[in-house]
Design a protein around this motif. Structure first.
Motif, PDB file in Angstrom:
ATOM      1  N   PRO A   9       0.830  -1.220   0.000  1.00  0.00           N
ATOM      2  CA  PRO A   9       0.000   0.000   0.000  1.00  0.00           C
ATOM      3  C   PRO A   9       0.864   1.269   0.000  1.00  0.00           C
ATOM      4  N   LEU A  10       0.566   2.169  -0.912  1.00  0.00           N
ATOM      5  CA  LEU A  10       1.345   3.382  -1.046  1.00  0.00           C
ATOM      6  C   LEU A  10       1.158   4.283   0.169  1.00  0.00           C
ATOM      7  N   GLU A  11       2.282   4.867   0.651  1.00  0.00           N
ATOM      8  CA  GLU A  11       2.233   5.760   1.811  1.00  0.00           C
ATOM      9  C   GLU A  11       2.515   7.209   1.459  1.00  0.00           C
ATOM     10  N   ALA A  12       3.451   7.445   0.532  1.00  0.00           N
ATOM     11  CA  ALA A  12       3.921   8.816   0.319  1.00  0.00           C
ATOM     12  C   ALA A  12       4.360   9.039  -1.121  1.00  0.00           C
ATOM     13  N   VAL A  13       4.254  10.297  -1.545  1.00  0.00           N
ATOM     14  CA  VAL A  13       4.761  10.735  -2.841  1.00  0.00           C
ATOM     15  C   VAL A  13       5.665  11.935  -2.603  1.00  0.00           C
ATOM     16  N   LEU A  14       6.847  11.903  -3.193  1.00  0.00           N
ATOM     17  CA  LEU A  14       7.837  12.960  -2.996  1.00  0.00           C
ATOM     18  C   LEU A  14       8.083  13.672  -4.325  1.00  0.00           C
ATOM     19  N   PHE A  15       8.122  14.993  -4.269  1.00  0.00           N
ATOM     20  CA  PHE A  15       8.243  15.802  -5.476  1.00  0.00           C
ATOM     21  C   PHE A  15       9.480  16.701  -5.413  1.00  0.00           C
ATOM     22  N   ASP A  16      10.223  16.758  -6.509  1.00  0.00           N
ATOM     23  CA  ASP A  16      11.140  17.865  -6.719  1.00  0.00           C
ATOM     24  C   ASP A  16      10.273  19.103  -6.976  1.00  0.00           C
ATOM     25  N   VAL A  17      10.889  20.282  -7.040  1.00  0.00           N
ATOM     26  CA  VAL A  17      10.130  21.519  -7.269  1.00  0.00           C
ATOM     27  C   VAL A  17      10.408  22.096  -8.662  1.00  0.00           C
ATOM     28  N   ASP A  18      11.622  22.621  -8.857  1.00  0.00           N
ATOM     29  CA  ASP A  18      11.978  23.211 -10.157  1.00  0.00           C
ATOM     30  C   ASP A  18      11.855  22.192 -11.278  1.00  0.00           C
ATOM     31  N   GLY A  19      11.081  22.507 -12.301  1.00  0.00           N
ATOM     32  CA  GLY A  19      10.962  21.639 -13.454  1.00  0.00           C
ATOM     33  C   GLY A  19      10.044  20.454 -13.253  1.00  0.00           C
ATOM     34  N   THR A  20       9.647  20.209 -12.005  1.00  0.00           N
ATOM     35  CA  THR A  20       8.794  19.065 -11.682  1.00  0.00           C
ATOM     36  C   THR A  20       7.387  19.522 -11.322  1.00  0.00           C
ATOM     37  N   LEU A  21       7.285  20.499 -10.437  1.00  0.00           N
ATOM     38  CA  LEU A  21       5.983  21.120 -10.154  1.00  0.00           C
ATOM     39  C   LEU A  21       5.677  22.219 -11.159  1.00  0.00           C
ATOM     40  N   CYS A  22       6.719  22.910 -11.595  1.00  0.00           N
ATOM     41  CA  CYS A  22       6.546  24.047 -12.495  1.00  0.00           C
ATOM     42  C   CYS A  22       7.664  24.057 -13.533  1.00  0.00           C
ATOM     43  N   ASP A  23       7.366  24.641 -14.678  1.00  0.00           N
ATOM     44  CA  ASP A  23       8.346  24.713 -15.769  1.00  0.00           C
ATOM     45  C   ASP A  23       9.209  25.947 -15.553  1.00  0.00           C
ATOM     46  N   SER A  24      10.111  25.841 -14.578  1.00  0.00           N
ATOM     47  CA  SER A  24      10.886  27.002 -14.144  1.00  0.00           C
ATOM     48  C   SER A  24      12.250  27.128 -14.808  1.00  0.00           C
ATOM     49  N   ASP A  25      12.726  26.074 -15.464  1.00  0.00           N
ATOM     50  CA  ASP A  25      14.059  26.128 -16.050  1.00  0.00           C
ATOM     51  C   ASP A  25      14.249  27.302 -17.017  1.00  0.00           C
ATOM     52  N   PRO A  26      13.259  27.633 -17.874  1.00  0.00           N
ATOM     53  CA  PRO A  26      13.455  28.788 -18.749  1.00  0.00           C
ATOM     54  C   PRO A  26      13.680  30.090 -17.981  1.00  0.00           C
ATOM     55  N   LEU A  27      13.066  30.215 -16.799  1.00  0.00           N
ATOM     56  CA  LEU A  27      13.254  31.415 -15.985  1.00  0.00           C
ATOM     57  C   LEU A  27      14.643  31.421 -15.353  1.00  0.00           C
ATOM     58  N   HIS A  28      15.094  30.250 -14.883  1.00  0.00           N
ATOM     59  CA  HIS A  28      16.453  30.150 -14.354  1.00  0.00           C
ATOM     60  C   HIS A  28      17.477  30.441 -15.454  1.00  0.00           C
ATOM     61  N   TYR A  29      17.212  29.913 -16.635  1.00  0.00           N
ATOM     62  CA  TYR A  29      18.116  30.124 -17.765  1.00  0.00           C
ATOM     63  C   TYR A  29      18.219  31.610 -18.109  1.00  0.00           C
ATOM     64  N   ASP A  30      17.085  32.273 -18.213  1.00  0.00           N
ATOM     65  CA  ASP A  30      17.097  33.706 -18.544  1.00  0.00           C
ATOM     66  C   ASP A  30      17.838  34.512 -17.479  1.00  0.00           C
ATOM     67  N   ALA A  31      17.569  34.193 -16.212  1.00  0.00           N
ATOM     68  CA  ALA A  31      18.204  34.935 -15.119  1.00  0.00           C
ATOM     69  C   ALA A  31      19.707  34.701 -15.096  1.00  0.00           C
ATOM     70  N   LEU A  32      20.125  33.450 -15.258  1.00  0.00           N
ATOM     71  CA  LEU A  32      21.550  33.139 -15.206  1.00  0.00           C
ATOM     72  C   LEU A  32      22.288  33.702 -16.415  1.00  0.00           C
ATOM     73  N   ARG A  33      21.673  33.589 -17.568  1.00  0.00           N
ATOM     74  CA  ARG A  33      22.304  34.143 -18.780  1.00  0.00           C
ATOM     75  C   ARG A  33      22.558  35.634 -18.604  1.00  0.00           C
ATOM     76  N   GLU A  34      21.582  36.333 -18.026  1.00  0.00           N
ATOM     77  CA  GLU A  34      21.730  37.773 -17.790  1.00  0.00           C
ATOM     78  C   GLU A  34      22.896  38.060 -16.845  1.00  0.00           C
ATOM     79  N   MET A  35      23.003  37.303 -15.763  1.00  0.00           N
ATOM     80  CA  MET A  35      24.082  37.520 -14.795  1.00  0.00           C
ATOM     81  C   MET A  35      25.449  37.180 -15.386  1.00  0.00           C
TER      82      MET A  35
END
Length: 243
Positions: A9-35
């Motif tokens: 019987p399943l007890e728990a589900v574990l989630f990453d956040v960046d790229g897993t809950l939300c498509d955040s990599d393009p935002l990280h990419y834009d921010a890092l490229r700028e810096m």
């Protein structure tokens, strides 16, 4: 392995956040490229998305800082602080959930499962993203890689999440979108469902996920979850372990 029946019987589900809950990599990419452009990294030539995925995506802050400033961790970490300010500004405006996330979180809630967010992001970033997605009350715990002895790709953050949730690795699974994240979940001895939001499927498969999905509406995911719901799934697990 595309079946999850061994977890019943399943007890728990574990989630990453960046790229897993939300498509955040393009935002990280834009921010890092700028810096990086501001410091003349790569001779002033903007980094490509491929370079970002290979060298930065899913990595902890120390590893990322040393890519930007090899041999000067202090400067690298300062660069990342500035980058994260830019990222949070972009996230406030543009952050969106991975397709089908609402459907999956409803399934998790309806099954009364324990849930954790486990990330290499900073706490302030993770809390912002989770809040913007309307999931602040969804997660029982938020585990930050930098607050563990070792972050991903080591298993420590996922093992800590299981400890806090009082859940067994034999009755839990993980959602991840990066090579380092999948590696961490597998090292914690849990099945990992890889999400190919941005990272190449051939790269993700090298980390040995149970299977890959495109997003949370992928029929492959729901076929696996439906197997868990079938009467006698826990008996199948017992048989599998004793054959």
């Amino acid at each position: 392995m595309s079946s999850l029946t061994g977890l019943a019987p399943l007890e728990a589900v574990l989630f990453d956040v960046d790229g897993t809950l939300c498509d955040s990599d393009p935002l990280h990419y834009d921010a890092l490229r700028e810096m990086l452009l501001k410091i003349g990294f790569n001779g002033g030539v903007p980094i490509t998305e491929e370079f970002f995925i290979e060298n930065f995506s899913g990595k902890n802050n120390v590893d990322t800082a040393l890519v930007a400033f090899p041999g000067d961790l202090e400067k690298g970490l300062k660069l990342l602080e500035d980058k994260e300010v830019t990222f949070r500004r972009l996230a406030e405006e543009k952050l969106k959930p991975v397709k089908g996330l609402d459907k999956l979180t409803s399934w998790v809630e309806n099954h009364g499962l324990k849930r954790a967010a486990v990330t290499n992001s900073s706490r302030v970033n993770a809390e912002l993203m989770i809040s913007k997605l309307g999931l602040s009350d969804f997660f029982d715990v938020l585990i930050i890689g930098d607050e563990c002895e070792r972050g991903k790709p080591y298993p420590d953050p996922y093992l800590k999440a299981l400890e806090v949730l009082k859940a067994s690795k034999d009755h839990a699974f993980v959602f991840e979108d990066s090579f380092s994240g999948i590696t961490a979940g597998v090292a914690a001895e849990m099945p990992v469902i890889g999400i190919a939001t941005r990272n190449p499927e051939d790269l993700l498969m090298k980390a040995k996920p149970a299977f890959l999905i495109k997003d949370y509406e992928d029929p492959k995911l729901w076929a696996a979850l439906e197997e868990l719901d079938k009467p006698g799934a826990d008996k199948l697990e017992f048989l599998d372990k004793n054959i």
